[in-house]
Design a protein around this motif. Structure first.
Motif, short mmCIF file in Angstrom:
data_model
loop_
_atom_site.label_atom_id
_atom_site.label_comp_id
_atom_site.label_asym_id
_atom_site.label_seq_id
_atom_site.Cartn_x
_atom_site.Cartn_y
_atom_site.Cartn_z
N ALA A 208 40.81 52.60 26.06
CA ALA A 208 41.25 53.21 27.46
C ALA A 208 40.75 52.35 28.74
N ARG A 209 39.40 52.06 28.78
CA ARG A 209 38.90 50.98 29.50
C ARG A 209 39.77 49.73 29.68
N TRP A 210 39.90 49.12 28.63
CA TRP A 210 40.69 47.94 28.54
C TRP A 210 42.07 48.07 29.38
N GLY A 211 42.91 49.19 28.55
CA GLY A 211 44.14 49.49 29.44
C GLY A 211 44.32 49.71 31.08
N LEU A 212 42.85 50.15 31.30
CA LEU A 212 42.85 50.59 32.82
C LEU A 212 42.54 49.24 33.41
N LEU A 213 41.69 48.40 32.92
CA LEU A 213 41.36 47.28 33.47
C LEU A 213 42.23 45.85 33.44
N ARG A 214 42.86 45.95 32.23
CA ARG A 214 43.59 44.78 32.14
C ARG A 214 44.56 44.45 33.02
N ALA A 215 45.28 45.24 33.50
CA ALA A 215 46.53 44.92 34.57
C ALA A 215 45.71 44.71 36.08
N ALA A 216 46.34 43.96 36.96
CA ALA A 216 45.77 43.72 37.99
C ALA A 216 46.13 45.25 39.00
N GLY A 217 44.88 45.42 39.61
CA GLY A 217 45.24 46.81 40.78
C GLY A 217 46.26 47.14 41.31
N HIS A 218 47.27 46.12 41.66
CA HIS A 218 48.56 46.64 42.00
C HIS A 218 49.66 46.97 41.05
N ASP A 219 49.16 46.68 39.77
CA ASP A 219 50.42 46.61 38.93
C ASP A 219 50.12 48.03 38.14
N ARG A 220 51.08 48.66 37.20
CA ARG A 220 50.64 49.70 36.72
C ARG A 220 50.08 49.53 35.16
N ASP A 289 36.19 23.92 27.52
CA ASP A 289 36.63 24.10 28.77
C ASP A 289 36.59 25.61 29.21
N LEU A 290 37.14 26.20 28.51
CA LEU A 290 37.27 27.90 28.77
C LEU A 290 35.74 28.32 28.90
N ILE A 291 34.95 28.15 27.97
CA ILE A 291 33.41 28.49 27.99
C ILE A 291 32.75 28.00 29.36
N ALA A 292 33.17 26.57 29.56
CA ALA A 292 32.33 26.06 30.79
C ALA A 292 33.04 26.81 32.01
N ASP A 293 34.25 27.27 31.90
CA ASP A 293 34.66 27.65 33.30
C ASP A 293 34.33 29.29 33.22
N HIS A 294 33.68 30.11 32.30
CA HIS A 294 33.41 31.42 32.45
C HIS A 294 32.55 31.82 33.35
N PRO A 295 31.55 31.27 33.69
CA PRO A 295 30.87 31.64 35.02
C PRO A 295 31.50 31.59 36.21
N GLY A 296 32.55 30.79 36.43
CA GLY A 296 33.21 30.69 37.78
C GLY A 296 34.17 31.86 37.46
N VAL A 297 34.74 32.14 36.54
CA VAL A 297 35.49 33.44 36.34
C VAL A 297 34.81 34.80 36.73
N LEU A 298 33.69 34.70 36.09
CA LEU A 298 32.83 35.95 36.39
C LEU A 298 32.63 36.23 37.89
N LEU A 299 32.05 34.99 38.51
CA LEU A 299 32.26 35.13 39.93
C LEU A 299 33.24 35.44 40.84
N ALA A 300 34.40 34.82 40.28
CA ALA A 300 35.77 35.16 41.05
C ALA A 300 35.97 36.59 40.87
N GLY A 301 35.66 37.14 39.79
CA GLY A 301 36.16 38.41 39.40
C GLY A 301 35.39 39.46 40.12
N ALA A 302 33.87 39.06 40.65
CA ALA A 302 33.10 39.87 41.46
C ALA A 302 33.43 39.83 43.01
N ARG A 303 33.83 38.55 43.41
CA ARG A 303 34.25 38.25 44.69
C ARG A 303 35.45 38.93 45.05
N HIS A 304 36.55 39.03 44.25
CA HIS A 304 37.81 39.46 44.54
C HIS A 304 38.13 40.90 44.05
#
Length: 371
Positions: A208-220, A289-304
């Motif tokens: 349930a949490r994955w389904g609620l969070l996976r889509a961007a907020g403006h998408d169903r 590369d994805l593992i190295a990018d992970h901190p930036g993704v977490l920060l972007a997820g928080a900021r946005h």
């Protein structure tokens, strides 16, 4: 580290300096880095200190010193020098050294890899409607913000939902109800179209949490039975299975008497070991590369305020993990003896598993070691 990676690293250093009040200047939208000219120092150079000196009311050399100490500690950056009136010159680690630094950071920080203090000192109040998707999204955003050092309270616009028990089972925490008395950040999303109780009955808390969070907020959100399918078409299953598989590899290696060790650099040659090393380099690069990018993704997820970014990052890590696993199996087959190549592969697989578990935790979803 690519020029784009380095640009983001320097920009992150500027944000940290501003957040820590070491630098009082507007954060630029982007930072430009260029290849050092012939005769210059280092691999790349950047004039951001000169750009910020005026707004910060500081000499460019002082701005450069403030940024230098923050950039120099980042994985992949070997040396940072200040040249001329305040240019920053960067010498990057060799790729293998940079990769080892990333894998070492994951091993040392564990589930906290990617957490940081970029938002330290910020005090935020998230506010949402009395609706299950808005509540779960606000909860995930809170987790992301706290992981970056912010202080966060969450309030709900109306009195406690009659389905409050369902919210509790979904892991949602609300600090206050009713109109807030302080400036707030409203968390909005397309409603789920179901109550917490209904979603729990059909899907359970994790799906349930994955389904609620996976889509961007403006998408169903997609909240159908496909979230329970144990197959490759279900992204949640694929992410959790990749984590479980990574943990199983560690257990299997222990039974065979070896542990992980990040790869050393090697020049490809005609030897069997170097051929395996070259194959590792090709197969490992997307996952590294994805593992190295992970901190930036977490920060972007928080900021946005966008937990969907984290979910998509985890899907990409899982996909790259399976591609790597199939190309370069971390465990020896048959009578094959464990080698340095197997130890290096295992180190990368373990790091992927840790990133997946940490990301799922920030989304409020369990990462079982057995599926």
């Amino acid at each position: 580290m690519t020029p784009a990676d380095l640009s983001r690293t320097v920009l992150h250093a500027v944000r940290r300096a501003v957040d820590e009040d070491a630098l009082r200047a507007p954060v630029p939208a982007r930072v430009r880095v260029e290849r050092t000219r012939p005769g210059g120092s280092g691999d790349y150079a950047c004039a951001v200190a000169l750009q910020l000196a005026g707004p910060a009311a500081l000499p460019a050399l002082e701005v450069a010193r403030i940024l230098r100490e923050r950039v120099a500690a980042e994985p992949g950056v070997g040396r940072v020098e200040i040249t001329g009136p305040g240019f920053l010159s960067f010498t990057l680690d060799a790729p293998a050294e940079s990769d080892r630094a990333v894998l070492t950071a994951v091993r040392e920080q564990g589930l906290g890899y990617g957490h940081g203090d970029a938002l330290r000192g910020e005090s935020l109040q998230l506010h949402h409607a009395r609706e299950v998707r808005a509540a779960v999204t606000a909860d995930a955003v809170r987790r992301l913000l706290v992981a970056q050092g912010a202080r966060v309270r969450v309030s709900c616009a109306e009195p406690a939902d009659p389905d409050r028990e369902g919210w509790d089972r979904l892991g949602v925490a609300v600090d206050a109800y009713g109109p807030p008395s302080v400036p707030l950040t409203e968390v909005r999303s397309v409603p789920a179209g179901a109550t917490a109780g209904e979603l729990l009955e059909r899907l359970g808390p994790d799906a349930a949490r994955w389904g609620l969070l996976r889509a961007a907020g403006h998408d169903r959100p997609a909240l159908g039975p496909e979230l329970l399918v144990q197959g490759e078409a279900n992204p949640l299953f694929r992410v959790r299975y990749a984590h479980a598989r990574a943990r199983a590899l560690t257990r299997g290696a222990a039974l065979l008497g070896f542990t992980s060790e990040p790869a050393e650099s090697a020049e490809p040659s005609e030897s069997a070991e170097d051929v395996r090393s070259a194959a590792y380099d090709r197969a490992a690069r997307p996952l590294l590369d994805l593992i190295a990018d992970h901190p930036g993704v977490l920060l972007a997820g928080a900021r946005h305020r966008a937990p969907d970014r984290v979910a998509r990052q985890l899907e990409a890590v899982a996909h790259a993990f399976f591609d790597f696993h199939d190309s370069c199996p971390p465990l020896p087959a048959g009578d094959e003896k464990p080698s340095a190549a197997h130890r290096a592969r295992l180190a990368l697989a373990e790091a992927a598993g840790t990133v997946l578990a940490g990301g799922l935790s920030l989304l409020g979803i369990r990462a079982p070691e057995h599926l």
